[in-house]
Design a protein around this motif. Structure first.
Motif, PDB file in Angstrom:
ATOM      1  N   ARG A 144       0.822  -1.215   0.000  1.00  0.00           N
ATOM      2  CA  ARG A 144       0.000   0.000   0.000  1.00  0.00           C
ATOM      3  C   ARG A 144       0.852   1.259   0.000  1.00  0.00           C
ATOM      4  N   GLY A 145       2.145   1.113  -0.086  1.00  0.00           N
ATOM      5  CA  GLY A 145       3.011   2.280  -0.061  1.00  0.00           C
ATOM      6  C   GLY A 145       2.919   3.086  -1.334  1.00  0.00           C
ATOM      7  N   PRO A 146       3.244   4.394  -1.277  1.00  0.00           N
ATOM      8  CA  PRO A 146       3.194   5.230  -2.478  1.00  0.00           C
ATOM      9  C   PRO A 146       4.272   4.886  -3.501  1.00  0.00           C
ATOM     10  N   THR A 147       5.338   4.221  -3.045  1.00  0.00           N
ATOM     11  CA  THR A 147       6.422   3.810  -3.929  1.00  0.00           C
ATOM     12  C   THR A 147       6.516   2.290  -3.929  1.00  0.00           C
ATOM     13  N   ALA A 148       6.526   1.677  -5.102  1.00  0.00           N
ATOM     14  CA  ALA A 148       6.611   0.220  -5.185  1.00  0.00           C
ATOM     15  C   ALA A 148       7.928  -0.270  -4.605  1.00  0.00           C
ATOM     16  N   PHE A 149       7.914  -1.468  -4.053  1.00  0.00           N
ATOM     17  CA  PHE A 149       9.146  -2.025  -3.501  1.00  0.00           C
ATOM     18  C   PHE A 149      10.150  -2.248  -4.635  1.00  0.00           C
ATOM     19  N   ALA A 150      11.413  -1.917  -4.382  1.00  0.00           N
ATOM     20  CA  ALA A 150      12.447  -1.913  -5.425  1.00  0.00           C
ATOM     21  C   ALA A 150      13.029  -3.309  -5.648  1.00  0.00           C
ATOM     22  N   TRP A 151      12.205  -4.232  -6.095  1.00  0.00           N
ATOM     23  CA  TRP A 151      12.667  -5.596  -6.305  1.00  0.00           C
ATOM     24  C   TRP A 151      13.839  -5.671  -7.276  1.00  0.00           C
ATOM     25  N   ALA A 152      13.830  -4.829  -8.299  1.00  0.00           N
ATOM     26  CA  ALA A 152      14.879  -4.888  -9.318  1.00  0.00           C
ATOM     27  C   ALA A 152      16.263  -4.634  -8.733  1.00  0.00           C
ATOM     28  N   ASP A 153      16.336  -3.868  -7.649  1.00  0.00           N
ATOM     29  CA  ASP A 153      17.631  -3.575  -7.037  1.00  0.00           C
ATOM     30  C   ASP A 153      18.309  -4.837  -6.520  1.00  0.00           C
ATOM     31  N   PHE A 154      17.509  -5.838  -6.130  1.00  0.00           N
ATOM     32  CA  PHE A 154      18.043  -7.009  -5.454  1.00  0.00           C
ATOM     33  C   PHE A 154      18.466  -8.122  -6.419  1.00  0.00           C
ATOM     34  N   GLY A 155      18.021  -8.046  -7.654  1.00  0.00           N
ATOM     35  CA  GLY A 155      18.438  -9.017  -8.653  1.00  0.00           C
ATOM     36  C   GLY A 155      18.265 -10.443  -8.177  1.00  0.00           C
ATOM     37  N   ASP A 156      19.339 -11.251  -8.315  1.00  0.00           N
ATOM     38  CA  ASP A 156      19.292 -12.642  -7.871  1.00  0.00           C
ATOM     39  C   ASP A 156      19.907 -12.813  -6.485  1.00  0.00           C
ATOM     40  N   ARG A 157      20.033 -11.712  -5.748  1.00  0.00           N
ATOM     41  CA  ARG A 157      20.669 -11.753  -4.426  1.00  0.00           C
ATOM     42  C   ARG A 157      19.609 -11.798  -3.313  1.00  0.00           C
ATOM     43  N   ILE A 158      18.680 -12.728  -3.422  1.00  0.00           N
ATOM     44  CA  ILE A 158      17.677 -12.950  -2.377  1.00  0.00           C
ATOM     45  C   ILE A 158      17.875 -14.376  -1.884  1.00  0.00           C
ATOM     46  N   ARG A 159      18.332 -14.502  -0.651  1.00  0.00           N
ATOM     47  CA  ARG A 159      18.650 -15.805  -0.078  1.00  0.00           C
ATOM     48  C   ARG A 159      17.526 -16.241   0.857  1.00  0.00           C
ATOM     49  N   THR A 160      16.992 -17.441   0.595  1.00  0.00           N
ATOM     50  CA  THR A 160      15.862 -17.976   1.343  1.00  0.00           C
ATOM     51  C   THR A 160      16.157 -19.431   1.719  1.00  0.00           C
ATOM     52  N   PRO A 161      15.530 -19.956   2.763  1.00  0.00           N
ATOM     53  CA  PRO A 161      15.865 -21.313   3.219  1.00  0.00           C
ATOM     54  C   PRO A 161      15.335 -22.409   2.304  1.00  0.00           C
ATOM     55  N   ARG A 162      16.200 -23.387   2.056  1.00  0.00           N
ATOM     56  CA  ARG A 162      15.799 -24.555   1.255  1.00  0.00           C
ATOM     57  C   ARG A 162      15.110 -25.610   2.115  1.00  0.00           C
ATOM     58  N   THR A 163      15.391 -25.568   3.414  1.00  0.00           N
ATOM     59  CA  THR A 163      14.787 -26.501   4.370  1.00  0.00           C
ATOM     60  C   THR A 163      14.461 -25.728   5.643  1.00  0.00           C
ATOM     61  N   GLU A 164      13.649 -26.325   6.507  1.00  0.00           N
ATOM     62  CA  GLU A 164      13.334 -25.690   7.781  1.00  0.00           C
ATOM     63  C   GLU A 164      14.594 -25.477   8.606  1.00  0.00           C
ATOM     64  N   ALA A 165      15.554 -26.389   8.485  1.00  0.00           N
ATOM     65  CA  ALA A 165      16.787 -26.276   9.254  1.00  0.00           C
ATOM     66  C   ALA A 165      17.629 -25.069   8.844  1.00  0.00           C
ATOM     67  N   PRO A 171      22.997 -20.057  10.659  1.00  0.00           N
ATOM     68  CA  PRO A 171      23.925 -19.230   9.874  1.00  0.00           C
ATOM     69  C   PRO A 171      23.967 -19.558   8.394  1.00  0.00           C
ATOM     70  N   VAL A 172      23.224 -20.573   7.938  1.00  0.00           N
ATOM     71  CA  VAL A 172      23.374 -21.081   6.574  1.00  0.00           C
ATOM     72  C   VAL A 172      23.135 -20.003   5.522  1.00  0.00           C
ATOM     73  N   LEU A 173      22.071 -19.202   5.664  1.00  0.00           N
ATOM     74  CA  LEU A 173      21.765 -18.210   4.629  1.00  0.00           C
ATOM     75  C   LEU A 173      22.859 -17.155   4.534  1.00  0.00           C
ATOM     76  N   TRP A 174      23.408 -16.732   5.634  1.00  0.00           N
ATOM     77  CA  TRP A 174      24.510 -15.760   5.601  1.00  0.00           C
ATOM     78  C   TRP A 174      25.742 -16.385   4.964  1.00  0.00           C
ATOM     79  N   GLN A 175      26.004 -17.648   5.274  1.00  0.00           N
ATOM     80  CA  GLN A 175      27.152 -18.318   4.673  1.00  0.00           C
ATOM     81  C   GLN A 175      27.003 -18.402   3.159  1.00  0.00           C
ATOM     82  N   SER A 201      29.259 -13.255  13.156  1.00  0.00           N
ATOM     83  CA  SER A 201      30.042 -14.458  13.455  1.00  0.00           C
ATOM     84  C   SER A 201      30.527 -15.163  12.195  1.00  0.00           C
ATOM     85  N   VAL A 202      29.887 -14.902  11.047  1.00  0.00           N
ATOM     86  CA  VAL A 202      30.327 -15.544   9.804  1.00  0.00           C
ATOM     87  C   VAL A 202      31.009 -14.554   8.861  1.00  0.00           C
TER      88      VAL A 202
END
Length: 231
Positions: A144-165, A171-175, A201-202
């Motif tokens: 609902r913001g007046p400016t759309a979220f800048a998804w293009a800035d992040f490119g392929d640099r979005i790290r998300t978990p592959r498993t619950e662990a 620390p896995v995503l930071w690594q 720590s990493v």
């Protein structure tokens, strides 16, 4: 912080700070106080530093020129998403937190790459790209913001978990993000002391946002200084 619950419902809420990160408060306060008041020739924080306290920033240096062809664009600034860059209101709508859009714009103008390290359900996709696409759909649906979220800035640099662990505070995503940085210095900005501590720590230079009496985000001039040092 966790962006979603295990059921896939989007939540953008904070959680309690971890006492272990507070142990470095005095050192972090001294570091940032020195850096924010020092001229541009002063050394940048060491790798793995946690920057939590702050004095008023000195005028920032002029933006760096765009990287030459083949030149390494360093550093890379990773963010948590909820309560760091965006906030979800009680009615479920989502928008930038104050100052976040302008900060991202400043980093973009200085040719500083950015990324996200955020928890989403692993079931959202088999790859970071698939899970990121679902995340974008979920966030945009409530935006609902007046400016759309800048998804293009992040490119392929979005790290998300592959498993619950792999969900933060593991620390896995930071690594993974650090391994993908191409040898650049990596910065992490988030609202929780626990995540800031794990990132430090990493090997990240970490900055806790949302604390009183200090800049809302790590000043862009300091981020540029980090890019002049080896990762």
């Amino acid at each position: 912080m966790a962006m979603t619950g295990g059921d896939g419902t989007v939540h953008v809420n904070g959680y309690a700070s971890n006492a272990s990160a507070r142990a470095g408060l005095a050192l972090g306060a001294a570091l940032v106080s020195t850096l924010l008041c020092a001229p541009a020739t002063t050394a940048a924080p060491e790798e793995g530093a946690t920057v939590r306290g702050a004095a008023a920033p000195a005028p920032a240096p002029a933006p760096a020129p765009a990287p030459a062809p083949g030149e390494r664009p360093c550093p890379v600034v990773y963010f948590d998403l909820g309560e760091t860059l965006v906030h979800t209101a009680d009615d479920g709508s989502t928008a930038y937190l104050p100052g976040a859009a302008s900060y991202l714009r400043t980093l973009r103008e200085r040719h500083i790459r950015v990324g996200l390290i955020t928890n989403v359900p692993p079931s959202w996709g088999a790859t970071d790209a698939e899970r990121s696409a679902r995340l974008r759909t979920e966030v945009d649906a409530t935006w609902r913001g007046p400016t759309a979220f800048a998804w293009a800035d992040f490119g392929d640099r979005i790290r998300t978990p592959r498993t619950e662990a792999e969900r933060k505070p593991s620390p896995v995503l930071w690594q993974r993000a650090k391994e993908d940085s191409g040898g650049c210095r990596v910065v992490y900005e988030a609202e929780t002391a626990q995540e800031v501590s794990v990132a430090s720590s990493v090997g990240f230079v970490s900055y806790q946002v949302g604390l009183p009496h200090r800049p809302a985000f790590l000043p862009a001039g300091l981020v540029e200084l980090l890019g002049r040092r080896p990762g």
